[in-house]
Design an enzyme around this catalytic site. Sequence first.
Site, short mmCIF file in Angstrom:
data_model
loop_
_atom_site.label_atom_id
_atom_site.label_comp_id
_atom_site.label_asym_id
_atom_site.label_seq_id
_atom_site.Cartn_x
_atom_site.Cartn_y
_atom_site.Cartn_z
N THR A 133 0.75 -1.08 -0.15
CA THR A 133 0.03 -0.04 0.03
C THR A 133 0.69 1.16 0.01
O THR A 133 0.47 2.45 -0.44
CB THR A 133 -0.82 -0.10 1.15
N THR A 186 1.23 -4.61 4.46
CA THR A 186 1.37 -4.94 5.76
C THR A 186 0.71 -6.17 6.13
O THR A 186 0.69 -6.87 6.87
CB THR A 186 0.46 -3.98 6.51
N ASP A 187 -0.03 -6.79 4.92
CA ASP A 187 -0.87 -8.03 5.11
C ASP A 187 -0.08 -9.30 5.63
O ASP A 187 -0.45 -10.30 6.32
CB ASP A 187 -1.79 -8.17 3.88
N SER A 235 1.23 -7.41 -1.02
CA SER A 235 1.73 -8.55 -0.30
C SER A 235 1.11 -9.66 0.01
O SER A 235 1.19 -10.82 0.65
CB SER A 235 2.44 -8.18 1.10
N1 ASP Z 1 -2.86 -5.57 0.82
C1 ASP Z 1 -1.76 -4.60 0.97
C2 ASP Z 1 -0.59 -5.50 0.90
O1 ASP Z 1 -0.41 -6.13 1.77
C3 ASP Z 1 -1.91 -4.08 2.17
C4 ASP Z 1 -0.79 -3.16 2.74
O2 ASP Z 1 0.23 -2.87 1.93
O3 ASP Z 1 -0.97 -2.72 3.67
O4 ASP Z 1 0.33 -5.31 0.19
#
Ligand code: ASP
Length: 330
Positions: A15, A94-95, A61
């Site tokens: 993100t 973050t995932d 991610s």
């Molecule tokens: N879906 C995104 C990822 O994990 C969420 C994020 O970046 O926080 O790349």
Amino acid sequence: MSACEKLLLLYTGGTIGMQQSADGLAPASGFEARVRAQQAQAGDLHLPNWCFRELLPPIDSANMSQSNWLAMVAAIRTGIEQDGCDGVLVLQGTDTLAYSAAALSFLLLGLPVPVVLTGAMLPAGAEGSDAWANLFGAMQALHQGTAQGVQVYFNGALMHGARVSKLQSDAFDAFTVLPRQRVAERATQLPDAINYRVQRQPVNIAVLPFYPGIQASHVSALLNSGVQALLLECYGSGTGPSDNAELLATLKAAHERGVVLAAISQCPQGHVEFGVYAAGSQLRNAGLISAGGMTREAALGKLFCLLGAGLPPAEVEHWFALDLCGERAE
Ligand code: ASP
């Protein structure tokens, strides 16, 4: 503590650098120019010098795999050994950030420089985003001096890379280290066979929670799929359906043919102690080894580190039971 003067900024997607597309937020390249522009605009941030590398293609991610982790390790080694970097900041979504932090904690055992991971809940440039605060905050922390090993920097806090979990999907303080019991013998010396220089291969590992109604056939389907290790998420202090003789026999047979069976607790603040209940002892007798208070992320990353290095099952079990980097002992 070592203060970083030349940082490798390793961008993998997430993100933090995403741009809006017709289908929603999507990974985007070209993040280096945006970071440099933001740094110039912000003025004196007291950052280390930094060079930028990007793993292509940048990913959400949710698509993270063992191969991505091996690519990160290769890029980190190049940054340190060829470009002279003395600290690393990995940017990712973050995932699966806690999984990556845990995997890198083990894959980079013995690395002489600190590695920090961060990301953001909102993209850089979005109103109220945490992206620049997380990114520049992590760079500043590295410049001031951080402990060696792998850590996560998020929302102003540095957290142990092999203990952290993502507990919130929609809050800036998404990451936490939950209090889980950590008592284990520390490995006095790490063998060369598991340090960061070892070439590793992707391996076949599965994770399965116990749940009321689980059948031996479910477990045997997974065990017969060619897995080299199965991480079982047990109830409470390490119990499971102990009155299901077929299920226990299935586990035992898999262990006897060399499948590593490891157990974590499903309780967010739990740890495995098989001997507390007879039901737990039966699992131990079937060949399960305890992950103590390790998180799912840590247990998975550790199994990958050990199996990916080509260690035989008995050695995997030996090193799995010891504390290698603070994942199972304070
Ligand atoms: N879906 C995104 C990822 O994990 C969420 C994020 O970046 O926080 O790349």
